[in-house]
Design a protein around this motif. Structure first.
Motif, PDB file in Angstrom:
ATOM      1  N   CYS A  83       0.841  -1.207   0.000  1.00 23.62           N
ATOM      2  CA  CYS A  83       0.000   0.000   0.000  1.00 23.62           C
ATOM      3  C   CYS A  83       0.870   1.250   0.000  1.00 23.62           C
ATOM      4  N   TYR A  87       1.029   3.679  -3.213  1.00 21.07           N
ATOM      5  CA  TYR A  87       0.455   5.004  -2.961  1.00 21.07           C
ATOM      6  C   TYR A  87       1.485   6.109  -3.182  1.00 21.07           C
ATOM      7  N   ARG A 139      -1.112   7.117  -6.919  1.00 19.06           N
ATOM      8  CA  ARG A 139      -2.499   6.681  -7.102  1.00 19.06           C
ATOM      9  C   ARG A 139      -3.334   7.140  -5.913  1.00 19.06           C
ATOM     10  N   THR A 140      -4.630   7.209  -6.134  1.00 15.23           N
ATOM     11  CA  THR A 140      -5.551   7.496  -5.038  1.00 15.23           C
ATOM     12  C   THR A 140      -5.696   6.238  -4.184  1.00 15.23           C
ATOM     13  N   MET A 141      -6.345   6.376  -3.044  1.00 14.99           N
ATOM     14  CA  MET A 141      -6.587   5.195  -2.216  1.00 14.99           C
ATOM     15  C   MET A 141      -7.454   4.194  -2.960  1.00 14.99           C
ATOM     16  N   VAL A 182      -5.169   2.388  -5.402  1.00 14.64           N
ATOM     17  CA  VAL A 182      -4.347   1.384  -4.713  1.00 14.64           C
ATOM     18  C   VAL A 182      -5.192   0.156  -4.414  1.00 14.64           C
ATOM     19  N   ARG A 225     -11.023   0.642  -0.521  1.00 18.15           N
ATOM     20  CA  ARG A 225     -10.254   1.857  -0.250  1.00 18.15           C
ATOM     21  C   ARG A 225     -10.186   2.176   1.242  1.00 18.15           C
ATOM     22  N   LEU A 266      -2.463   2.485   5.184  1.00 17.51           N
ATOM     23  CA  LEU A 266      -1.575   3.647   5.025  1.00 17.51           C
ATOM     24  C   LEU A 266      -1.327   4.328   6.366  1.00 17.51           C
TER      25      LEU A 266
END
Length: 120
Positions: free
Chosen positions: A73, A77, A82-84, A87, A95, A102
């Motif tokens: 992650c 990330y 990338r956005t959550m 990911v 997400r 994260l």
């Protein structure tokens, strides 16, 4: 060295990875010609020393041995921006789970940085 938080170090580490800074590695001459002669999207330069970046790299590698999903992650990330949700799509998880991983990953990195600073 001024105290920097894990978020700042991770963000700059992700940029450092893309700038191929740090450890020298082999690059095909043909790849270098193509890379250097093709317009590329501008990415902010990393504001991190090679030593700091390699420390973050080592922390994420140790994390991967303990919790692959958490390390993946962080890696995806911060290194791919990338956005959550993005990911989560790559890893096949929701997400919200990415957000939890994260948060835990940043705490792990922060604790590891504190341990390194105390040992110095």
């Amino acid at each position: 060295m001024a105290k920097r938080d894990a978020e700042e170090l991770l963000t700059n580490w992700g940029r450092w990875v893309w700038h191929q800074a740090g450890v020298p590695r082999y690059t095909s001459p043909m790849f270098a010609l193509m890379r250097d002669n093709v317009a590329q999207e501008s990415v902010p330069a990393p504001v991190i020393t090679d030593d700091e970046a390699m420390m973050i790299d080592a922390i994420v590698a140790r994390m991967w041995r303990r919790d692959e999903q958490m390390a993946d992650c962080l890696r995806i990330y911060y290194c791919t921006s990338r956005t959550m949700h993005g990911v989560g799509v790559v890893l096949g998880i929701h997400r919200k789970k990415v957000a939890e991983l994260l948060l835990a990953g940043r705490a792990y990195v922060e604790g590891s940085i504190d341990r390194v600073e105390q040992a110095a």
